[in-house]
Design a protein around this motif. Structure first.
Motif, PDB file in Angstrom:
ATOM      1  N   LYS A   1       0.903  -1.209  -0.015  1.00 28.76           N
ATOM      2  CA  LYS A   1      -0.012   0.056  -0.086  1.00 28.76           C
ATOM      3  C   LYS A   1       0.907   1.236  -0.071  1.00 28.76           C
ATOM      4  CE  LYS A   1      -4.273   2.089   2.088  1.00 28.76           C
ATOM      5  NZ  LYS A   1      -3.799   3.255   1.931  1.00 28.76           N
ATOM      6  N   TRP A   2       0.413   2.413  -0.738  1.00 33.90           N
ATOM      7  CA  TRP A   2       1.174   3.441  -0.760  1.00 33.90           C
ATOM      8  C   TRP A   2       1.055   4.149   0.438  1.00 33.90           C
ATOM      9  CZ3 TRP A   2      -0.308   8.779  -3.420  1.00 33.90           C
ATOM     10  CH2 TRP A   2       1.037   9.410  -3.890  1.00 33.90           C
ATOM     11  N   HIS A   3       1.875   4.630   1.048  1.00 35.95           N
ATOM     12  CA  HIS A   3       2.099   5.020   2.373  1.00 35.95           C
ATOM     13  C   HIS A   3       1.901   6.643   2.797  1.00 35.95           C
ATOM     14  CE1 HIS A   3       6.139   6.085   1.174  1.00 35.95           C
ATOM     15  NE2 HIS A   3       6.252   6.992   2.087  1.00 35.95           N
ATOM     16  N   SER A   4       1.636   7.364   1.918  1.00 34.33           N
ATOM     17  CA  SER A   4       1.982   8.833   2.040  1.00 34.33           C
ATOM     18  C   SER A   4       0.314   9.466   1.518  1.00 34.33           C
ATOM     19  CB  SER A   4       3.042   9.510   1.289  1.00 34.33           C
ATOM     20  OG  SER A   4       2.842   9.032  -0.099  1.00 34.33           O
ATOM     21  N   ASP A   5      -0.728   8.715   1.999  1.00 36.99           N
ATOM     22  CA  ASP A   5      -2.198   9.118   1.450  1.00 36.99           C
ATOM     23  C   ASP A   5      -2.403  10.195   2.326  1.00 36.99           C
ATOM     24  OD1 ASP A   5      -2.440   7.295  -0.484  1.00 36.99           O
ATOM     25  OD2 ASP A   5      -3.560   6.053   0.942  1.00 36.99           O
ATOM     26  N   PRO A   6      -3.101  11.495   1.817  1.00 36.63           N
ATOM     27  CA  PRO A   6      -3.880  12.256   2.803  1.00 36.63           C
ATOM     28  C   PRO A   6      -4.862  11.898   3.191  1.00 36.63           C
ATOM     29  CG  PRO A   6      -4.395  12.525   0.433  1.00 36.63           C
ATOM     30  CD  PRO A   6      -3.332  11.399   0.328  1.00 36.63           C
ATOM     31  N   THR A   7      -5.500  12.549   4.338  1.00 36.97           N
ATOM     32  CA  THR A   7      -6.712  12.271   4.924  1.00 36.97           C
ATOM     33  C   THR A   7      -8.088  12.322   4.001  1.00 36.97           C
ATOM     34  OG1 THR A   7      -5.883  13.183   6.871  1.00 36.97           O
ATOM     35  CG2 THR A   7      -8.369  13.046   6.993  1.00 36.97           C
ATOM     36  N   GLU A   8      -8.895  11.252   4.209  1.00 30.65           N
ATOM     37  CA  GLU A   8     -10.038  11.171   3.438  1.00 30.65           C
ATOM     38  C   GLU A   8     -10.848  12.576   3.409  1.00 30.65           C
ATOM     39  OE1 GLU A   8     -13.991   8.845   2.094  1.00 30.65           O
ATOM     40  OE2 GLU A   8     -12.197   7.635   2.695  1.00 30.65           O
ATOM     41  N   GLY A   9     -11.408  12.775   2.270  1.00 27.49           N
ATOM     42  CA  GLY A   9     -12.188  14.064   2.717  1.00 27.49           C
ATOM     43  C   GLY A   9     -12.082  15.165   1.330  1.00 27.49           C
ATOM     44  N   ILE A  10     -12.307  16.350   1.341  1.00 25.14           N
ATOM     45  CA  ILE A  10     -12.714  17.303   0.191  1.00 25.14           C
ATOM     46  C   ILE A  10     -11.475  17.912   0.152  1.00 25.14           C
ATOM     47  CG2 ILE A  10     -13.859  19.204  -0.700  1.00 25.14           C
ATOM     48  CD1 ILE A  10     -16.320  18.229   0.442  1.00 25.14           C
ATOM     49  N   PHE A  11     -11.113  18.104  -1.223  1.00 22.52           N
ATOM     50  CA  PHE A  11      -9.838  18.805  -1.349  1.00 22.52           C
ATOM     51  C   PHE A  11     -10.290  20.429  -2.129  1.00 22.52           C
ATOM     52  CE2 PHE A  11      -6.995  15.501  -1.741  1.00 22.52           C
ATOM     53  CZ  PHE A  11      -5.853  15.734  -1.511  1.00 22.52           C
ATOM     54  N   ALA A  12     -10.003  21.279  -1.216  1.00 24.99           N
ATOM     55  CA  ALA A  12     -10.307  22.665  -1.778  1.00 24.99           C
ATOM     56  C   ALA A  12      -9.922  22.961  -3.127  1.00 24.99           C
ATOM     57  CB  ALA A  12      -9.742  23.609  -0.962  1.00 24.99           C
ATOM     58  N   ARG A  13     -10.566  23.941  -4.037  1.00 20.54           N
ATOM     59  CA  ARG A  13     -10.024  24.129  -5.291  1.00 20.54           C
ATOM     60  C   ARG A  13      -8.439  24.752  -5.203  1.00 20.54           C
ATOM     61  NH1 ARG A  13     -11.046  28.012  -8.018  1.00 20.54           N
ATOM     62  NH2 ARG A  13     -12.230  29.539  -6.549  1.00 20.54           N
ATOM     63  N   SER A  14      -7.638  24.346  -6.122  1.00 17.38           N
ATOM     64  CA  SER A  14      -6.146  24.780  -6.299  1.00 17.38           C
ATOM     65  C   SER A  14      -5.314  23.966  -5.137  1.00 17.38           C
ATOM     66  CB  SER A  14      -5.934  26.201  -6.438  1.00 17.38           C
ATOM     67  OG  SER A  14      -6.821  26.834  -7.365  1.00 17.38           O
ATOM     68  N   ALA A  15      -6.018  23.292  -4.543  1.00 13.87           N
ATOM     69  CA  ALA A  15      -5.130  22.550  -3.252  1.00 13.87           C
ATOM     70  C   ALA A  15      -4.006  21.506  -4.087  1.00 13.87           C
ATOM     71  CB  ALA A  15      -5.766  21.813  -2.312  1.00 13.87           C
TER      72      ALA A  15
END
Length: 247
Positions: free
Chosen positions: A130-144
């Protein structure tokens, strides 16, 4: 009946893996009122992939002059009909429930224009990592996505090959960028400037690591070409941001 269009470019070395990709589609349990279509575009006019295409009415196959994966994906897009468009490389596989999870998010969040997911690497010895550097689940703001990419040595926080995107958004962007590589990075960054996205922490893709994949070739790492790809992606993103703020 609503449809999600799965877009797959294929070149000769990846043809043996098409059956596994198809099986991963067959294993999807679709939400009520939804089905998938599989749009395969062979990058080249030899027609070698045709014999490997399963007999399934939901599959559309065509071929065209060799122009690279970005062009092949966009030509395939022209034959699609789904409200949602899902990327799937010929040598990769969807995980069980992947399409249902993406449909659920895009149905629940009308402000979200695209999703990406976590991945699991399939190593040459058959093991999974498994890829180890995932962000937290949820919404990405525009341009993030673009901000992260530009501030982290042109690395993305998510895997662009897992993209699922609304039809109107990908059409407004003209499909995938006409680049020899990083075409999916360019599309994801542009999409993220126009609309919010959502990261699904549950793995949605088994990413095959093997010697014949495009990203393993020396040409993919040519520094002159890489800088050119980064430059055009950056300039488009900055122009889009500037135009957005003028509205």
């Amino acid at each position: 009946m609503s449809t999600i269009s799965v877009i797959t470019p294929v070149h000769t070395p990846a043809i043996p893996y098409l059956e596994a990709a198809w099986q991963s589609l067959l294993d999807q349990e679709m939400p009520a009122g939804w089905d998938w279509e599989w749009i395969i575009q062979e990058d080249g006019e030899d027609g070698e992939a045709f014999a490997a295409i399963p007999d399934d009415p939901r599959i559309q196959y065509d071929m065209g002059r060799k122009s690279g994966p970005g062009v092949a994906r966009t030509i395939a897009l022209s034959r699609s009909s789904g409200e949602l468009v899902k990327a799937l490389d010929a040598d990769d596989m969807l995980t069980p429930g992947a399409l249902a999870r993406e449909i659920a998010i895009l149905s629940a969040y009308p402000e979200v224009g695209w999703t990406t997911t976590s991945t699991v690497d399939l190593l040459p010895d058959g093991s999974l990592m498994k890829w180890h550097s995932d962000p937290t689940e949820g919404i990405f703001a525009r341009s993030a996505i673009y901000d992260y990419w530009s501030q982290n040595e042109y690395n993305l926080p998510v895997v662009p090959g897992t993209l699922c995107i609304r039809r109107e958004l990908i059409m407004a962007l003209g499909g995938w960028m006409a680049l020899p590589a990083s075409e999916d990075t360019g599309l994801l960054i542009a999409a993220s400037i126009l609309q919010e996205g959502y990261f699904i922490a549950e793995p949605g893709l088994v990413y095959r690591k093997w010697s014949g994949q495009s990203t393993a070739q020396s040409s993919h790492h040519d520094e002159t070409e890489r800088r050119a790809r980064i430059t055009v992606i950056t300039r488009r993103a900055e122009a889009m941001k500037a135009l957005w703020t003028q509205q």
